[in-house]
Design an enzyme around this catalytic site. Structure first.
Site, PDB file in Angstrom:
ATOM      1  N   ASP A   9      13.624 -36.212 -67.824  1.00 51.85           N
ATOM      2  CA  ASP A   9      13.502 -37.340 -66.916  1.00 51.85           C
ATOM      3  C   ASP A   9      12.023 -37.542 -66.589  1.00 51.85           C
ATOM      4  O   ASP A   9      11.182 -36.700 -66.919  1.00 51.85           O
ATOM      5  CB  ASP A   9      14.310 -37.041 -65.645  1.00 51.85           C
ATOM      6  CG  ASP A   9      14.144 -38.105 -64.586  1.00 51.85           C
ATOM      7  OD1 ASP A   9      14.307 -39.293 -64.913  1.00 51.85           O
ATOM      8  OD2 ASP A   9      13.856 -37.751 -63.425  1.00 51.85           O
ATOM      9  N   ALA A  11      10.189 -39.590 -63.170  1.00 49.86           N
ATOM     10  CA  ALA A  11       9.818 -39.395 -61.759  1.00 49.86           C
ATOM     11  C   ALA A  11      10.626 -38.271 -61.112  1.00 49.86           C
ATOM     12  O   ALA A  11      11.856 -38.269 -61.152  1.00 49.86           O
ATOM     13  CB  ALA A  11      10.015 -40.689 -60.974  1.00 49.86           C
ATOM     14  N   ALA A  42      18.091 -43.618 -48.789  1.00 54.86           N
ATOM     15  CA  ALA A  42      17.263 -44.175 -49.861  1.00 54.86           C
ATOM     16  C   ALA A  42      17.221 -43.251 -51.069  1.00 54.86           C
ATOM     17  O   ALA A  42      17.119 -43.715 -52.210  1.00 54.86           O
ATOM     18  CB  ALA A  42      15.852 -44.439 -49.349  1.00 54.86           C
ATOM     19  N   MET A  46      19.143 -41.801 -56.241  1.00 51.23           N
ATOM     20  CA  MET A  46      17.984 -41.665 -57.141  1.00 51.23           C
ATOM     21  C   MET A  46      18.409 -41.291 -58.558  1.00 51.23           C
ATOM     22  O   MET A  46      19.343 -40.506 -58.753  1.00 51.23           O
ATOM     23  CB  MET A  46      17.020 -40.612 -56.606  1.00 51.23           C
ATOM     24  CG  MET A  46      16.221 -41.080 -55.394  1.00 51.23           C
ATOM     25  SD  MET A  46      15.193 -42.528 -55.717  1.00 51.23           S
ATOM     26  CE  MET A  46      13.955 -41.809 -56.789  1.00 51.23           C
ATOM     27  N   LYS A  50      17.303 -49.161 -61.110  1.00 46.76           N
ATOM     28  CA  LYS A  50      16.923 -49.485 -59.739  1.00 46.76           C
ATOM     29  C   LYS A  50      17.763 -50.590 -59.101  1.00 46.76           C
ATOM     30  O   LYS A  50      18.034 -50.544 -57.900  1.00 46.76           O
ATOM     31  CB  LYS A  50      15.431 -49.837 -59.670  1.00 46.76           C
ATOM     32  CG  LYS A  50      14.521 -48.716 -60.153  1.00 46.76           C
ATOM     33  CD  LYS A  50      14.921 -47.345 -59.598  1.00 46.76           C
ATOM     34  CE  LYS A  50      14.099 -46.222 -60.205  1.00 46.76           C
ATOM     35  NZ  LYS A  50      14.675 -44.889 -59.953  1.00 46.76           N
ATOM     36  N   HIS A  53      20.729 -48.895 -57.974  1.00 49.11           N
ATOM     37  CA  HIS A  53      20.378 -48.072 -56.812  1.00 49.11           C
ATOM     38  C   HIS A  53      20.494 -48.912 -55.536  1.00 49.11           C
ATOM     39  O   HIS A  53      21.094 -48.470 -54.546  1.00 49.11           O
ATOM     40  CB  HIS A  53      18.945 -47.557 -56.999  1.00 49.11           C
ATOM     41  CG  HIS A  53      18.474 -46.630 -55.930  1.00 49.11           C
ATOM     42  ND1 HIS A  53      17.889 -45.420 -56.212  1.00 49.11           N
ATOM     43  CD2 HIS A  53      18.461 -46.739 -54.577  1.00 49.11           C
ATOM     44  CE1 HIS A  53      17.556 -44.817 -55.081  1.00 49.11           C
ATOM     45  NE2 HIS A  53      17.894 -45.612 -54.068  1.00 49.11           N
ATOM     46  N   ARG A 158      22.261 -44.396 -66.064  1.00 55.06           N
ATOM     47  CA  ARG A 158      22.992 -43.272 -65.482  1.00 55.06           C
ATOM     48  C   ARG A 158      23.993 -43.779 -64.431  1.00 55.06           C
ATOM     49  O   ARG A 158      23.706 -44.754 -63.750  1.00 55.06           O
ATOM     50  CB  ARG A 158      22.010 -42.307 -64.800  1.00 55.06           C
ATOM     51  CG  ARG A 158      20.977 -41.751 -65.744  1.00 55.06           C
ATOM     52  CD  ARG A 158      19.849 -41.107 -64.970  1.00 55.06           C
ATOM     53  NE  ARG A 158      18.798 -40.659 -65.888  1.00 55.06           N
ATOM     54  CZ  ARG A 158      17.513 -40.586 -65.546  1.00 55.06           C
ATOM     55  NH1 ARG A 158      17.118 -40.930 -64.331  1.00 55.06           N
ATOM     56  NH2 ARG A 158      16.624 -40.165 -66.414  1.00 55.06           N
ATOM     57  N   ASP A 184      16.159 -34.237 -62.089  1.00 54.41           N
ATOM     58  CA  ASP A 184      16.036 -33.783 -60.704  1.00 54.41           C
ATOM     59  C   ASP A 184      17.022 -34.437 -59.746  1.00 54.41           C
ATOM     60  O   ASP A 184      16.959 -34.185 -58.535  1.00 54.41           O
ATOM     61  CB  ASP A 184      14.610 -34.054 -60.199  1.00 54.41           C
ATOM     62  CG  ASP A 184      14.330 -35.540 -60.065  1.00 54.41           C
ATOM     63  OD1 ASP A 184      14.055 -35.995 -58.937  1.00 54.41           O
ATOM     64  OD2 ASP A 184      14.376 -36.253 -61.075  1.00 54.41           O
TER      65      ASP A 184
END
Length: 212
Positions: A9, A11, A42, A46, A50, A53, A158, A184
Site C-alpha cells: 500500500d 499512504a 474520518a 481509510m 476516496k 470513503h 478495496r 495499514d
C-alpha cells in the site's frame, strides 16, 4: 511455494507517516459543510477509494443524523459528489508535501529486491493523485515496479480484490500463494482476504497509529 510478489500500500504503509494528508482534508470538507466529524470517524474507512470513503462516512449513523439536522434531509449522491470535488481539490493542493517515505521503508524495499522478489502496489488514491505521489516519492528514493489504482479496475477498489489481481496479471504471478500484500488499514486486510493472498498488517506509520 516461494513468495515472488510483494504488494505494498502507499499512504500509511510506505509513505506519509500516520496518513495525515487525506485525514486532514476529510475533516476540513465536513467542517466546511457544517457537519462535525471526529478523527476516528474520518479514519475508519481509510484505504477505500476516496469517494467511497466519503459515502461510508455519510452512512455512519451519527454522521447521517448530524447531516439531517443541518440540512433537514438525508444526504444524496449529489452531496457525495460535491464533497468529493472539494476533497480532490484540497488534497491535490497539498499532496506533494505528503510523500516522504516512512522510516526503514527504503531499506526494506532494497532487501526484498535483492531477494529477487518483485514489488508492486495498490492504493486508495486515484490516478491523478498518484501522478503527484509517485513522482515525488521517486525523487525521495521510493519507486515500486508497478502501480494499480481503482481507476484501472472499473473504479472498484478495496475491499474488492481486483487491484491485487491486476498486479498479479501484470507480473505473471501464477498463484495467490506466491503473493504477500502489506497494508495499514482494515480495508487493506479485507482486500487481502477477498483475494486469498498472504497478509501483513502495518502498525508503525499506519492510519491507526495516527489516531494516537
Amino acid at each position: 511455494m516461494k513468495i515472488d510478489t510483494v504488494i505494498l500500500d502507499w499512504a500509511g504503509t510506505t509513505v506519509v507517516f500516520g496518513c495525515f494528508a487525506p485525514v486532514n482534508v476529510f475533516l476540513t470538507i465536513f467542517e466546511d459543510a457544517g457537519v462535525s466529524v471526529s478523527l476516528e470517524e474520518a479514519r475508519k474507512p481509510m484505504g477505500m477509494l476516496k469517494i467511497n470513503h466519503i459515502r461510508t462516512m455519510l452512512e455512519m449513523p451519527r454522521v447521517s443524523e448530524e447531516w439531517k439536522k443541518v440540512y433537514g434531509r438525508a444526504f444524496s449522491d449529489g452531496d457525495v459528489q460535491a464533497l468529493y470535488g472539494q476533497f480532490e481539490s484540497k488534497l491535490m493542493a497539498s499532496l506533494a508535501t505528503y510523500t516522504d517515505p516512512i522510516p526503514h521503508v527504503l531499506d526494506m524495499v532494497q532487501q526484498i529486491k535483492l531477494a529477487g522478489i518483485q514489488i508492486v502496489s495498490t492504493t486508495g488514491y486515484t490516478d491523478s493523485m498518484m501522478d503527484v505521489v509517485t513522482s515525488q516519492a521517486a525523487i525521495k528514493g521510493y519507486k515500486p515496479d508497478f502501480l494499480v489504482t481503482a481507476n484501472q479496475v472499473g473504479n472498484i477498489g478495496r475491499p474488492y480484490p481486483y487491484m491485487i489481481f491486476r498486479n498479479m496479471e501484470k507480473l505473471g504471478t501464477k498463484s495467490t500463494k506466491q503473493v504477500i500484500k502489506v497494508g495499514d488499514t482494515t480495508s487493506d486486510i479485507h482486500e487481502v482476504l477477498n483475494a486469498g493472498v498472504w497478509a501483513v498488517g502495518v502498525i508503525i506509520g499506519s492510519s491507526e497509529m495516527g489516531i494516537i
